[in-house]
Design a protein around this motif. Structure first.
Motif, PDB file in Angstrom:
ATOM      1  N   UNK A  54       0.827  -1.211   0.000  1.00 10.64           N
ATOM      2  CA  UNK A  54       0.000   0.000   0.000  1.00 10.64           C
ATOM      3  C   UNK A  54       0.859   1.258   0.000  1.00 10.64           C
ATOM      4  N   UNK A  55       1.918   1.260   0.782  1.00 15.58           N
ATOM      5  CA  UNK A  55       2.804   2.423   0.843  1.00 15.58           C
ATOM      6  C   UNK A  55       3.530   2.591  -0.490  1.00 15.58           C
ATOM      7  N   UNK A  56       3.955   1.502  -1.108  1.00 10.55           N
ATOM      8  CA  UNK A  56       4.581   1.578  -2.436  1.00 10.55           C
ATOM      9  C   UNK A  56       3.615   2.170  -3.463  1.00 10.55           C
ATOM     10  N   UNK A  57       2.367   1.739  -3.422  1.00  6.11           N
ATOM     11  CA  UNK A  57       1.362   2.273  -4.349  1.00  6.11           C
ATOM     12  C   UNK A  57       1.161   3.772  -4.128  1.00  6.11           C
ATOM     13  N   UNK A  58       1.121   4.192  -2.879  1.00  6.35           N
ATOM     14  CA  UNK A  58       0.972   5.609  -2.576  1.00  6.35           C
ATOM     15  C   UNK A  58       2.165   6.404  -3.087  1.00  6.35           C
ATOM     16  N   UNK A  59       3.361   5.851  -2.930  1.00  6.70           N
ATOM     17  CA  UNK A  59       4.568   6.513  -3.434  1.00  6.70           C
ATOM     18  C   UNK A  59       4.491   6.669  -4.950  1.00  6.70           C
ATOM     19  N   UNK A  60       4.059   5.635  -5.633  1.00  9.98           N
ATOM     20  CA  UNK A  60       3.958   5.705  -7.092  1.00  9.98           C
ATOM     21  C   UNK A  60       2.902   6.725  -7.518  1.00  9.98           C
ATOM     22  N   UNK A  61       1.789   6.793  -6.805  1.00  8.92           N
ATOM     23  CA  UNK A  61       0.765   7.788  -7.112  1.00  8.92           C
ATOM     24  C   UNK A  61       1.310   9.202  -6.906  1.00  8.92           C
ATOM     25  N   UNK A  62       2.109   9.368  -5.865  1.00 10.08           N
ATOM     26  CA  UNK A  62       2.715  10.668  -5.606  1.00 10.08           C
ATOM     27  C   UNK A  62       3.708  11.041  -6.708  1.00 10.08           C
ATOM     28  N   UNK A  63       4.477  10.065  -7.184  1.00 12.40           N
ATOM     29  CA  UNK A  63       5.390  10.320  -8.309  1.00 12.40           C
ATOM     30  C   UNK A  63       4.611  10.756  -9.551  1.00 12.40           C
ATOM     31  N   UNK A  64       3.511  10.026  -9.805  1.00 12.39           N
ATOM     32  CA  UNK A  64       2.669  10.379 -10.960  1.00 12.39           C
ATOM     33  C   UNK A  64       2.122  11.796 -10.820  1.00 12.39           C
ATOM     34  N   UNK A  67       4.718  14.394 -11.619  1.00 15.18           N
ATOM     35  CA  UNK A  67       5.012  14.529 -13.050  1.00 15.18           C
ATOM     36  C   UNK A  67       4.056  15.488 -13.756  1.00 15.18           C
ATOM     37  N   UNK A  68       2.932  15.765 -13.119  1.00 16.18           N
ATOM     38  CA  UNK A  68       1.981  16.686 -13.740  1.00 16.18           C
ATOM     39  C   UNK A  68       2.435  18.144 -13.614  1.00 16.18           C
ATOM     40  N   UNK A  69       3.428  18.393 -12.784  1.00 15.68           N
ATOM     41  CA  UNK A  69       3.991  19.738 -12.644  1.00 15.68           C
ATOM     42  C   UNK A  69       5.171  19.891 -13.594  1.00 15.68           C
ATOM     43  N   UNK A  70       5.579  21.116 -13.793  1.00 20.19           N
ATOM     44  CA  UNK A  70       6.747  21.364 -14.637  1.00 20.19           C
ATOM     45  C   UNK A  70       7.966  20.654 -14.049  1.00 20.19           C
ATOM     46  N   UNK A  71       8.749  20.028 -14.933  1.00 23.04           N
ATOM     47  CA  UNK A  71       9.936  19.323 -14.478  1.00 23.04           C
ATOM     48  C   UNK A  71      10.901  20.295 -13.798  1.00 23.04           C
ATOM     49  N   UNK A  72      11.351  19.905 -12.604  1.00 18.51           N
ATOM     50  CA  UNK A  72      12.283  20.735 -11.851  1.00 18.51           C
ATOM     51  C   UNK A  72      11.614  21.774 -10.973  1.00 18.51           C
ATOM     52  N   UNK A  73      10.272  21.871 -11.065  1.00 21.62           N
ATOM     53  CA  UNK A  73       9.567  22.837 -10.213  1.00 21.62           C
ATOM     54  C   UNK A  73       9.590  22.349  -8.763  1.00 21.62           C
ATOM     55  N   UNK A  74       9.306  23.269  -7.868  1.00 16.78           N
ATOM     56  CA  UNK A  74       9.291  22.906  -6.448  1.00 16.78           C
ATOM     57  C   UNK A  74       8.317  21.751  -6.198  1.00 16.78           C
ATOM     58  N   UNK A  75       7.129  21.822  -6.791  1.00 16.78           N
ATOM     59  CA  UNK A  75       6.118  20.778  -6.592  1.00 16.78           C
ATOM     60  C   UNK A  75       6.617  19.433  -7.127  1.00 16.78           C
ATOM     61  N   UNK A  76       7.254  19.442  -8.278  1.00 18.17           N
ATOM     62  CA  UNK A  76       7.798  18.208  -8.866  1.00 18.17           C
ATOM     63  C   UNK A  76       8.873  17.616  -7.963  1.00 18.17           C
ATOM     64  N   UNK A  77       9.789  18.447  -7.520  1.00 20.85           N
ATOM     65  CA  UNK A  77      10.875  17.981  -6.661  1.00 20.85           C
ATOM     66  C   UNK A  77      10.342  17.490  -5.319  1.00 20.85           C
ATOM     67  N   UNK A  78       9.401  18.231  -4.740  1.00 22.08           N
ATOM     68  CA  UNK A  78       8.828  17.847  -3.443  1.00 22.08           C
ATOM     69  C   UNK A  78       8.088  16.516  -3.549  1.00 22.08           C
ATOM     70  N   UNK A  79       7.304  16.355  -4.600  1.00 26.66           N
ATOM     71  CA  UNK A  79       6.563  15.100  -4.786  1.00 26.66           C
ATOM     72  C   UNK A  79       7.525  13.934  -4.956  1.00 26.66           C
ATOM     73  N   UNK A  80       8.582  14.146  -5.723  1.00 27.41           N
ATOM     74  CA  UNK A  80       9.574  13.086  -5.934  1.00 27.41           C
ATOM     75  C   UNK A  80      10.279  12.721  -4.626  1.00 27.41           C
ATOM     76  N   UNK A  81      10.637  13.738  -3.866  1.00 24.72           N
ATOM     77  CA  UNK A  81      11.308  13.505  -2.581  1.00 24.72           C
ATOM     78  C   UNK A  81      10.389  12.746  -1.617  1.00 24.72           C
ATOM     79  N   UNK A  82       9.152  13.170  -1.529  1.00 26.13           N
ATOM     80  CA  UNK A  82       8.196  12.479  -0.649  1.00 26.13           C
ATOM     81  C   UNK A  82       7.965  11.038  -1.112  1.00 26.13           C
ATOM     82  N   UNK A  83       7.878  10.851  -2.406  1.00 28.91           N
ATOM     83  CA  UNK A  83       7.682   9.496  -2.939  1.00 28.91           C
ATOM     84  C   UNK A  83       8.873   8.602  -2.605  1.00 28.91           C
ATOM     85  N   UNK A  84      10.082   9.158  -2.733  1.00 30.65           N
ATOM     86  CA  UNK A  84      11.277   8.377  -2.381  1.00 30.65           C
ATOM     87  C   UNK A  84      11.268   7.987  -0.910  1.00 30.65           C
ATOM     88  N   UNK A  85      10.873   8.919  -0.040  1.00 32.57           N
ATOM     89  CA  UNK A  85      10.801   8.626   1.392  1.00 32.57           C
ATOM     90  C   UNK A  85       9.747   7.571   1.701  1.00 32.57           C
TER      91      UNK A  85
END
Length: 103
Positions: A54-64, A67-85
């Motif tokens: 379930x946590x892996x699925x949530x991480x993948x949803x967060x990554x997805x 990706x809807x934000x501009x690449x390199x934007x704060x939102x993109x980076x934050x979502x990626x960081x949270x997904x990695x955690x």
């Protein structure tokens, strides 16, 4: 055989039977405890796997979502960081030996 010898022999027999019954009960209790532990471990392992999934699925949803934000934007980076955690947390749940937590 005298009456006192007969009573002594009966007492000895009763003590031996009681000792055997106690040993058998102890063995049975040990077997039941081992079976209960094995069942509890199996249930705990299944729960760990489910939570980690379930946590892996949530991480993948967060990554997805990131990706809807501009690449390199704060939102993109934050979502990626949270997904990695979250993915790291899922791995920790998956690999943690629950028996080590009992101490």
């Amino acid at each position: 055989m005298t009456n006192s010898t007969s009573k002594s022999s009966t007492k000895s027999n009763l003590k031996a039977q009681a000792s055997e019954a106690a040993a058998a009960a102890e063995d049975e209790a040990r077997d039941i405890a081992e079976q209960a532990k094995a069942t509890a471990t199996a249930h705990a392992d299944a729960a760990k796997a489910s939570v980690a999934s379930e946590v892996d699925e949530t991480a993948e949803q967060l990554r997805d979502a990131g990706r809807s934000f501009d690449e390199g934007s704060f939102a993109d980076i934050a979502a990626s960081h949270l997904a990695d955690n979250l993915a790291s947390a899922a791995d920790a749940v998956r690999t943690t030996d629950l028996s080590s937590l009992q101490d």
